[in-house]
Design a protein around this motif. Sequence first.
Motif, PDB file in Angstrom:
ATOM      1  N   TYR A  20      27.019  37.260  13.450  1.00 48.18           N
ATOM      2  CA  TYR A  20      27.811  37.252  12.221  1.00 48.18           C
ATOM      3  C   TYR A  20      26.982  37.946  11.142  1.00 48.18           C
ATOM      4  CZ  TYR A  20      30.718  33.755  14.531  1.00 48.18           C
ATOM      5  OH  TYR A  20      31.546  33.109  15.418  1.00 48.18           O
ATOM      6  N   PRO A  21      27.617  38.593  10.163  1.00 46.11           N
ATOM      7  CA  PRO A  21      26.845  39.279   9.122  1.00 46.11           C
ATOM      8  C   PRO A  21      25.851  38.365   8.413  1.00 46.11           C
ATOM      9  CG  PRO A  21      29.147  39.943   9.013  1.00 46.11           C
ATOM     10  CD  PRO A  21      29.079  38.839  10.024  1.00 46.11           C
ATOM     11  N   SER A  22      26.219  37.116   8.180  1.00 43.76           N
ATOM     12  CA  SER A  22      25.320  36.193   7.486  1.00 43.76           C
ATOM     13  C   SER A  22      24.107  35.843   8.338  1.00 43.76           C
ATOM     14  CB  SER A  22      26.073  34.918   7.093  1.00 43.76           C
ATOM     15  OG  SER A  22      26.656  34.294   8.225  1.00 43.76           O
ATOM     16  N   VAL A  23      24.306  35.754   9.644  1.00 39.94           N
ATOM     17  CA  VAL A  23      23.179  35.488  10.542  1.00 39.94           C
ATOM     18  C   VAL A  23      22.231  36.686  10.548  1.00 39.94           C
ATOM     19  CG1 VAL A  23      22.525  35.113  12.951  1.00 39.94           C
ATOM     20  CG2 VAL A  23      24.456  33.853  11.972  1.00 39.94           C
ATOM     21  N   SER A  24      22.777  37.890  10.653  1.00 37.19           N
ATOM     22  CA  SER A  24      21.946  39.095  10.649  1.00 37.19           C
ATOM     23  C   SER A  24      21.163  39.232   9.348  1.00 37.19           C
ATOM     24  CB  SER A  24      22.820  40.339  10.863  1.00 37.19           C
ATOM     25  OG  SER A  24      23.448  40.311  12.122  1.00 37.19           O
ATOM     26  N   MET A 227      11.839  30.889  20.897  1.00 37.82           N
ATOM     27  CA  MET A 227      13.243  31.231  20.684  1.00 37.82           C
ATOM     28  C   MET A 227      13.745  30.497  19.446  1.00 37.82           C
ATOM     29  SD  MET A 227      16.421  30.408  23.267  1.00 37.82           S
ATOM     30  CE  MET A 227      16.269  28.634  22.960  1.00 37.82           C
ATOM     31  N   CYS A 228      14.380  31.226  18.530  1.00 36.99           N
ATOM     32  CA  CYS A 228      14.894  30.592  17.319  1.00 36.99           C
ATOM     33  C   CYS A 228      16.232  31.209  16.940  1.00 36.99           C
ATOM     34  CB  CYS A 228      13.888  30.698  16.172  1.00 36.99           C
ATOM     35  SG  CYS A 228      13.422  32.393  15.737  1.00 36.99           S
ATOM     36  N   HIS A 229      16.926  30.540  16.015  1.00 40.66           N
ATOM     37  CA  HIS A 229      18.271  30.974  15.609  1.00 40.66           C
ATOM     38  C   HIS A 229      18.444  30.822  14.098  1.00 40.66           C
ATOM     39  CE1 HIS A 229      18.582  29.816  19.873  1.00 40.66           C
ATOM     40  NE2 HIS A 229      19.502  30.759  19.951  1.00 40.66           N
ATOM     41  N   PRO A 230      17.658  31.545  13.297  1.00 40.10           N
ATOM     42  CA  PRO A 230      17.806  31.447  11.842  1.00 40.10           C
ATOM     43  C   PRO A 230      18.947  32.313  11.327  1.00 40.10           C
ATOM     44  CG  PRO A 230      16.094  33.008  12.385  1.00 40.10           C
ATOM     45  CD  PRO A 230      16.589  32.462  13.703  1.00 40.10           C
ATOM     46  N   GLY A 231      19.336  32.068  10.093  1.00 35.64           N
ATOM     47  CA  GLY A 231      20.368  32.873   9.457  1.00 35.64           C
ATOM     48  C   GLY A 231      20.968  32.128   8.286  1.00 35.64           C
ATOM     49  N   TYR A 232      22.037  32.687   7.751  1.00 35.68           N
ATOM     50  CA  TYR A 232      22.805  32.028   6.703  1.00 35.68           C
ATOM     51  C   TYR A 232      24.151  31.622   7.267  1.00 35.68           C
ATOM     52  CZ  TYR A 232      19.432  33.663   3.239  1.00 35.68           C
ATOM     53  OH  TYR A 232      18.277  33.888   2.526  1.00 35.68           O
ATOM     54  N   PHE A 233      24.683  30.531   6.743  1.00 39.57           N
ATOM     55  CA  PHE A 233      26.015  30.085   7.144  1.00 39.57           C
ATOM     56  C   PHE A 233      27.049  30.620   6.159  1.00 39.57           C
ATOM     57  CE2 PHE A 233      29.466  26.953   6.585  1.00 39.57           C
ATOM     58  CZ  PHE A 233      30.072  27.108   7.826  1.00 39.57           C
ATOM     59  N   ASP A 234      28.098  31.230   6.689  1.00 38.97           N
ATOM     60  CA  ASP A 234      29.181  31.754   5.859  1.00 38.97           C
ATOM     61  C   ASP A 234      30.494  31.249   6.450  1.00 38.97           C
ATOM     62  OD1 ASP A 234      31.130  33.173   4.542  1.00 38.97           O
ATOM     63  OD2 ASP A 234      30.115  35.113   4.669  1.00 38.97           O
ATOM     64  N   ALA A 235      31.122  30.304   5.750  1.00 40.64           N
ATOM     65  CA  ALA A 235      32.328  29.661   6.271  1.00 40.64           C
ATOM     66  C   ALA A 235      33.502  30.614   6.403  1.00 40.64           C
ATOM     67  CB  ALA A 235      32.711  28.482   5.376  1.00 40.64           C
ATOM     68  N   THR A 236      33.464  31.736   5.710  1.00 40.31           N
ATOM     69  CA  THR A 236      34.567  32.691   5.824  1.00 40.31           C
ATOM     70  C   THR A 236      34.545  33.421   7.165  1.00 40.31           C
ATOM     71  OG1 THR A 236      33.289  34.469   4.779  1.00 40.31           O
ATOM     72  CG2 THR A 236      34.603  33.062   3.338  1.00 40.31           C
ATOM     73  N   HIS A 237      33.383  33.498   7.792  1.00 39.02           N
ATOM     74  CA  HIS A 237      33.269  34.163   9.088  1.00 39.02           C
ATOM     75  C   HIS A 237      33.042  33.175  10.229  1.00 39.02           C
ATOM     76  CE1 HIS A 237      32.050  37.689   6.472  1.00 39.02           C
ATOM     77  NE2 HIS A 237      33.017  38.193   7.205  1.00 39.02           N
ATOM     78  N   HIS A 247      24.415  24.670  15.653  1.00 41.67           N
ATOM     79  CA  HIS A 247      23.451  25.487  14.926  1.00 41.67           C
ATOM     80  C   HIS A 247      23.185  24.951  13.523  1.00 41.67           C
ATOM     81  CE1 HIS A 247      22.849  28.872  17.637  1.00 41.67           C
ATOM     82  NE2 HIS A 247      24.137  28.911  17.868  1.00 41.67           N
ATOM     83  N   ASP A 248      21.924  24.978  13.153  1.00 38.92           N
ATOM     84  CA  ASP A 248      21.535  24.774  11.756  1.00 38.92           C
ATOM     85  C   ASP A 248      20.780  26.031  11.331  1.00 38.92           C
ATOM     86  OD1 ASP A 248      20.819  23.893   9.267  1.00 38.92           O
ATOM     87  OD2 ASP A 248      19.328  22.437   9.965  1.00 38.92           O
ATOM     88  N   TRP A 249      21.547  27.114  11.129  1.00 38.75           N
ATOM     89  CA  TRP A 249      20.939  28.411  10.841  1.00 38.75           C
ATOM     90  C   TRP A 249      20.021  28.352   9.615  1.00 38.75           C
ATOM     91  CZ3 TRP A 249      26.303  28.443  12.135  1.00 38.75           C
ATOM     92  CH2 TRP A 249      26.605  29.079  13.348  1.00 38.75           C
ATOM     93  N   GLU A 250      20.524  27.769   8.553  1.00 41.26           N
ATOM     94  CA  GLU A 250      19.752  27.767   7.313  1.00 41.26           C
ATOM     95  C   GLU A 250      18.564  26.818   7.393  1.00 41.26           C
ATOM     96  OE1 GLU A 250      22.152  27.440   3.818  1.00 41.26           O
ATOM     97  OE2 GLU A 250      23.490  29.073   4.432  1.00 41.26           O
TER      98      GLU A 250
END
Length: 276
Positions: A20-24, A227-237, A247-250
Amino acid sequence: MMAHCQPIRLIVNSDDYGYYPSVSRGILELAADNKISATGILGNSPDLDHQLARLQEVPHLDVGVHLNLSHGRPLTAAMADKLAKHNGQFPSTYMMSLMILTGQVGVNDIRNEWRAQIEACRGRTIRFLNSHEHIHMLPVLFALTLELAQDYRVEHIRLTNPEWLLPIELAGLVRNTVMQCLTMINRLRFNVRTFPLLGIGQSGRLSLEYLASRFATLNPGWTYELMCHPGYFDATHITNRKLTSYHDWEGELRLLRSQEIQKLYQKYRIQLSHYE
């Protein structure tokens, strides 16, 4: 240098670039701050060209392909045809595995799809291959991953080892047992050597306590992959509730930026490393 005096080398590898764009965006920020050293690209990302262009901002970041059979739309028409009853989209990992094991989707279909995903990401040197939700650990797909790695001169693949952390629920027990069997089969059949993997025991929700306990067990002079999974959460996507429960990206983004993790690196003489 004596082995016990050598630092521990840690490749901090963020999965799901292009998910997702926010994850990237979160992955790019961590790379710019030298908090991660690698990321795996989803080659069927709908805005892949834009995401690949953004990677030019972090030329020091190692990139690989996060081979995908369980999210979004395939790149090849043949695979889309096989998934007609799923509206031409990849189903869940469980359903896709069932379709593979029952012959509804053939290895050659997957070979062509994964080649297309790798080719789509070749603007940068591909350092490693792994897969979304570890589907490449199916022995027939692990053999295919090794074949593709040889064809594209990729030196590193991920061998996913389960972590038996207590307490463990029934679902975790079943998942770990299956993954342990797949790992043993792949090790015996292919004699593959990879960097030991950390993070599977808290995949999607890494905590400082978990990292402290795992770092304490690492061997000086060795190289490991986190291995990790960081990013931002964006509810629109991101509207899939299963993803938000997993996931707890943030949270991972904050953890990898924190002073506390830097203190752990110092305590255990851990150096951020690359696929060299």
